[in-house]
Design a protein around this motif. Structure first.
Motif, PDB file in Angstrom:
ATOM      1  N   LYS A  17       0.843  -1.190   0.000  1.00  0.00           N
ATOM      2  CA  LYS A  17       0.000   0.000   0.000  1.00  0.00           C
ATOM      3  C   LYS A  17       0.881   1.243   0.000  1.00  0.00           C
ATOM      4  CE  LYS A  17      -2.505   3.518   1.782  1.00  0.00           C
ATOM      5  NZ  LYS A  17      -2.061   4.756   2.513  1.00  0.00           N
ATOM      6  N   GLY A  19       0.702   5.657  -0.011  1.00  0.00           N
ATOM      7  CA  GLY A  19      -0.168   6.795   0.251  1.00  0.00           C
ATOM      8  C   GLY A  19      -0.001   7.932  -0.735  1.00  0.00           C
ATOM      9  N   ASP A 156      -5.588   2.464   4.263  1.00  0.00           N
ATOM     10  CA  ASP A 156      -4.726   1.597   5.072  1.00  0.00           C
ATOM     11  C   ASP A 156      -5.518   0.374   5.545  1.00  0.00           C
ATOM     12  OD1 ASP A 156      -2.252   3.184   5.114  1.00  0.00           O
ATOM     13  OD2 ASP A 156      -3.457   4.630   6.216  1.00  0.00           O
ATOM     14  N   ARG A 157      -6.704   0.597   6.064  1.00  0.00           N
ATOM     15  CA  ARG A 157      -7.562  -0.519   6.470  1.00  0.00           C
ATOM     16  C   ARG A 157      -7.946  -1.356   5.253  1.00  0.00           C
ATOM     17  NH1 ARG A 157     -13.282  -1.131   7.197  1.00  0.00           N
ATOM     18  NH2 ARG A 157     -13.756  -2.768   8.707  1.00  0.00           N
ATOM     19  N   LEU A 173       3.258  -1.506   4.155  1.00  0.00           N
ATOM     20  CA  LEU A 173       2.631  -0.187   4.169  1.00  0.00           C
ATOM     21  C   LEU A 173       3.704   0.874   3.954  1.00  0.00           C
ATOM     22  CD1 LEU A 173       0.319  -0.683   7.291  1.00  0.00           C
ATOM     23  CD2 LEU A 173      -0.366  -0.799   4.886  1.00  0.00           C
ATOM     24  N   SER A 175       4.795   4.854   3.319  1.00  0.00           N
ATOM     25  CA  SER A 175       4.305   6.212   3.572  1.00  0.00           C
ATOM     26  C   SER A 175       5.469   7.185   3.482  1.00  0.00           C
ATOM     27  CB  SER A 175       3.649   6.283   4.952  1.00  0.00           C
ATOM     28  OG  SER A 175       4.617   6.185   5.983  1.00  0.00           O
ATOM     29  N   GLY A 218      -4.903   9.463   5.892  1.00  0.00           N
ATOM     30  CA  GLY A 218      -4.785   8.369   6.837  1.00  0.00           C
ATOM     31  C   GLY A 218      -3.913   8.692   8.029  1.00  0.00           C
ATOM     32  N   SER A 222      -3.870   5.464  11.291  1.00  0.00           N
ATOM     33  CA  SER A 222      -4.566   4.461  10.480  1.00  0.00           C
ATOM     34  C   SER A 222      -3.608   3.365  10.028  1.00  0.00           C
ATOM     35  CB  SER A 222      -5.238   5.119   9.267  1.00  0.00           C
ATOM     36  OG  SER A 222      -4.285   5.576   8.345  1.00  0.00           O
ATOM     37  N   LYS A 223      -2.333   3.701   9.836  1.00  0.00           N
ATOM     38  CA  LYS A 223      -1.350   2.678   9.455  1.00  0.00           C
ATOM     39  C   LYS A 223      -1.097   1.720  10.620  1.00  0.00           C
ATOM     40  CE  LYS A 223       0.739   5.636   5.995  1.00  0.00           C
ATOM     41  NZ  LYS A 223      -0.498   6.452   5.982  1.00  0.00           N
ATOM     42  N   ALA A 226      -4.104  -0.528  10.848  1.00  0.00           N
ATOM     43  CA  ALA A 226      -4.098  -1.525   9.774  1.00  0.00           C
ATOM     44  C   ALA A 226      -3.069  -2.610  10.031  1.00  0.00           C
ATOM     45  CB  ALA A 226      -3.823  -0.847   8.432  1.00  0.00           C
ATOM     46  N   LEU A 239       6.129  -1.709   7.894  1.00  0.00           N
ATOM     47  CA  LEU A 239       5.808  -0.304   7.684  1.00  0.00           C
ATOM     48  C   LEU A 239       7.108   0.424   7.402  1.00  0.00           C
ATOM     49  CD1 LEU A 239       3.421   1.790   9.933  1.00  0.00           C
ATOM     50  CD2 LEU A 239       5.500   2.761   8.980  1.00  0.00           C
TER      51      LEU A 239
END
Length: 371
Positions: A17, A19, A156-157, A173, A175, A218, A222-223, A226, A239
């Motif tokens: 994911k 962002g 994120d979810r 994740l 970011s 997010g 939120s990360k 998730a 992450l």
């Protein structure tokens, strides 16, 4: 290297994911150099893994073409920006992946697609076929028609839900922050958390609720949510910064690794626990809580102390203890209007057609981590 990092590095199917802030400029519009660098890293990983990309950025990508100086606040303009930006975003991905001889497929989802069981199963089949054909699915929320998703920034979810939906071996994740910290790293003095092995490792962590650039919605909160969701469902998480995507998708020890803390759930049980919307609540006495959570038994009318909500048989409901804490979720077998006359009564004191489980054990998921 930790077990979680080895599992991420060796994952045969991985969800990544990214962002908005990692793909766009502060003025709006796509940053082609950053997007190309991300695609290079993903393409390198695609050589030995199946990759699913969950990408934000549609609204941000639509700002410049529409001459908007900043992310709009009203829903209609957000949706207009998403409509324009989604075309720009997927075209950029298609062109960049094509340079690596990879084909992309766009998958636009709304919350409804994971909340409704039939939609959820259809999405599973679609992803399975795309991956079997060697396609890189590029997933985003369908922001042109979504409402709450735009206001609350739920990608994120969504990535955590997609990771379980496609039976991924790992979730990454990416970011604009390089790791999880126990405070705001921009203010100094914050400690980097390299490994999260259990919930206690993130106790007291203060995670912001908005993105640093103002383009995303997010933020670290939120990360973190998730990552915990995926880890609790048996999926290791990394992450890291999008700037270090190549290292994060390789074997370098960057970012924060979250070890899988729970067992893998079946698709149905995961859907019940994390994707479905609860239509109401049933309050349970202490004995019923112990039976449902500890002994994994069905819920009977005798253990119910209260009913809240206007639901029908077949809807998903939350099960709470006497303090109001959610301890389980399940598919209820009766309408809300039927239950008040049944609660607290043993089966032998009920009418014959009511002598069955209110929530059967096969349709129930204990959630002891929410207690």
């Amino acid at each position: 290297m930790s077990q979680a990092r080895r599992e991420v590095a060796g994952a045969r199917r991985i969800v990544v994911k990214v962002g908005s802030s990692s793909l766009t400029t502060a003025q709006g519009g796509l940053d082609q150099a950053r997007l190309s660098a991300l695609v290079d890293a993903l393409a390198a990983r695609a050589g030995n893994s199946q990759v699913v990309l969950v990408s934000s950025g549609a609204i941000a990508a639509g700002l410049a073409p529409l001459g908007l100086p900043r992310r709009p606040r009203d829903l209609a303009t957000q949706q207009a920006a998403a409509s324009v930006g989604q075309l720009t975003l997927i075209h950029a991905y298609a062109a960049s992946f094509a340079q690596h001889r990879l084909t992309v497929g766009q998958v636009l989802l709304t919350a409804d697609d994971v909340v409704r069981r039939s939609h959820y199963r259809n999405a599973q089949r679609t992803f399975s076929r795309l991956l079997a054909l060697g396609v890189v699915p590029v997933v985003n929320e369908n922001d042109t028609v979504a409402t709450d998703e735009i206001r609350f920034g739920d990608n994120d979810r969504l990535a955590a839900l997609v990771a379980h939906l496609v039976a991924a071996d790992a979730l990454v994740l990416l970011s604009d922050v390089d790791s999880l910290y126990d405070g705001d790293p921009r203010k100094g003095g914050a400690r980097r958390i390299a490994e999260v092995l259990s919930e206690s490792d993130v106790d007291g962590v203060s995670a912001g609720t908005t993105g640093a650039s103002g383009l995303g919605t997010g933020g670290m909160a939120s990360k973190l949510a998730a990552a915990r969701l995926a880890a609790s469902a048996g999926i290791p998480v990394l992450l890291a910064s999008a700037e270090h995507a190549g290292s994060a998708l390789g074997s370098a020890e960057v970012g924060t690794a979250f070890a899988a803390t729970g067992a893998r759930l079946s698709a149905r049980r995961f859907w019940l626990a994390h994707a479905a919307d609860a239509a109401g609540r049933l309050s349970l006495d202490d004995g019923a809580v112990a039976a449902v959570v500890d002994r994994r038994r069905s819920l009977l009318a005798a253990g119910i102390t209260g009913v809240d909500g206007n639901f029908d048989a077949g809807d998903v409901v939350d099960l709470t203890d006497l303090a109001g804490r959610v301890v389980a979720r399940g598919v209820v077998a009766f309408d809300a209007a039927e239950l008040p006359g049944m609660i607290g009564r043993s089966s032998k004191h009920l009418a014959p057609e009511q002598r069955r489980e209110v929530v059967h054990a096969d349709d129930l998921v204990p959630l002891p981590h929410r207690r």
